[in-house]
Enzyme design. Structure first.
Site, PDB file in Angstrom:
ATOM      1  N   ASP A 205     124.943  42.452  12.216  1.00 23.37           N
ATOM      2  CA  ASP A 205     123.695  42.677  11.497  1.00 23.37           C
ATOM      3  C   ASP A 205     122.512  42.034  12.241  1.00 23.37           C
ATOM      4  O   ASP A 205     122.700  41.116  13.044  1.00 23.37           O
ATOM      5  CB  ASP A 205     123.760  42.066  10.091  1.00 23.37           C
ATOM      6  CG  ASP A 205     124.775  42.776   9.218  1.00 23.37           C
ATOM      7  OD1 ASP A 205     125.090  43.947   9.503  1.00 23.37           O
ATOM      8  OD2 ASP A 205     125.247  42.151   8.252  1.00 23.37           O
TER       9      ASP A 205
HETATM   10  N1  URA Z   1     129.972  41.132   8.405  1.00 29.14           N
HETATM   11  C1  URA Z   1     128.685  41.158   7.987  1.00 29.14           C
HETATM   12  O1  URA Z   1     128.412  41.156   6.798  1.00 29.14           O
HETATM   13  N2  URA Z   1     127.718  41.198   8.921  1.00 29.14           N
HETATM   14  C2  URA Z   1     127.957  41.193  10.239  1.00 29.14           C
HETATM   15  O2  URA Z   1     127.038  41.211  11.031  1.00 29.14           O
HETATM   16  C3  URA Z   1     129.300  41.152  10.659  1.00 29.14           C
HETATM   17  C4  URA Z   1     130.290  41.122   9.724  1.00 29.14           C
END
Ligand code: URA
Length: 239
Positions: free
Chosen positions: A102
């Protein structure tokens, strides 16, 4: 994008000099169109033919491990022209990230132009380990953490067993830090898993992807994988 004569030479068809001659003689076509101007830029997926024969354009494979900073999107391009993880890597090759972190998640992210290896790494059958450290609002109970480790329903899908460990708790500020190892890579998986037990992830870091950790890389730093590491990643295919 690379210069046409360079791409021809890289394919092993002939030297760069000879390629320049062929281009000037009008013997080279790119996607069916004669290109006789030296220095024309092409992509590695353009079809290049010389005197009617399509040449096999092979881009060298490259592999990078990035310690992704916060506030960068995991994508090759962005319609809003924001910086992407690819912009952080000094290469002209057309690399892309293996999976996704993310915008606000930090840590280990692989980037490559090797589609075969990417397919191995993202295939659920191969159960690649991803180790995250999550800072969450509140202090989950043992029972709640047990639910995460048993597998929990998110978006109508039950997550597979995970290793979960409370690393730190700060009762005064009502915050805890939890280690969690998962094998899948659903969108926002960690955040959704915590949400499913009633907690919000306020910081998330991927400490390790398979056996690759980013302990020696500062935020935004990257390194190339060694030949041995690439082989080791390929061997995950046989497990
Ligand atoms: N899980 C999440 O919620 N975000 C990420 O970036 C990776 C795994």
């Amino acid at each position: 994008m690379e210069r046409l004569q360079k791409v021809i030479a890289q394919s092993g068809y002939c030297s760069r000099r000879k390629a320049e001659e062929l281009i000037e003689q009008g013997k080279v076509q790119v996607n069916g169109e004669v290109i006789s101007e030296l220095g024309t830029k092409v992509n590695y997926d353009d079809e290049i033919s010389i005197m009617g024969n399509v040449i096999n354009v092979k881009e060298d494979k490259v592999y990078y491990l990035l310690n992704k900073p916060r506030g960068i999107i995991t994508s090759t391009t962005d319609e809003k022209k924001r910086k992407t993880v690819v912009d952080l890597i000094g290469t002209t090759k057309r690399i892309y990230p293996v999976g996704r972190l993310d915008y606000d998640t930090t840590g280990a992210l692989l980037l490559t132009n090797d589609g075969e290896l990417t397919n191995i790494l993202i295939h659920p059958r191969h159960n690649i380990e991803k180790f995250y450290i999550a800072k969450v609002n509140g202090i989950p109970t043992k029972e709640e953490l047990q639910k995460l480790s048993n597998g929990i329903k998110i978006d109508g899908f039950k997550t597979s067993p995970a290793k979960v460990k409370l690393r730190k708790m700060d009762k005064k500020n009502n915050i805890s830090v939890i280690d969690i190892v998962i094998h899948e890579g659903k969108n926002h998986q960690i955040k959704k898993m915590f949400e499913a037990i009633g907690y919000e992830v306020i910081k998330l870091r991927r400490e390790r992807f398979a056996f690759l950790d980013v302990k020696d890389l500062k935020s935004g730093e990257y390194r190339e994988l060694t030949v041995k590491e690439v082989k080791q990643l390929y061997s995950l295919n046989n497990k």
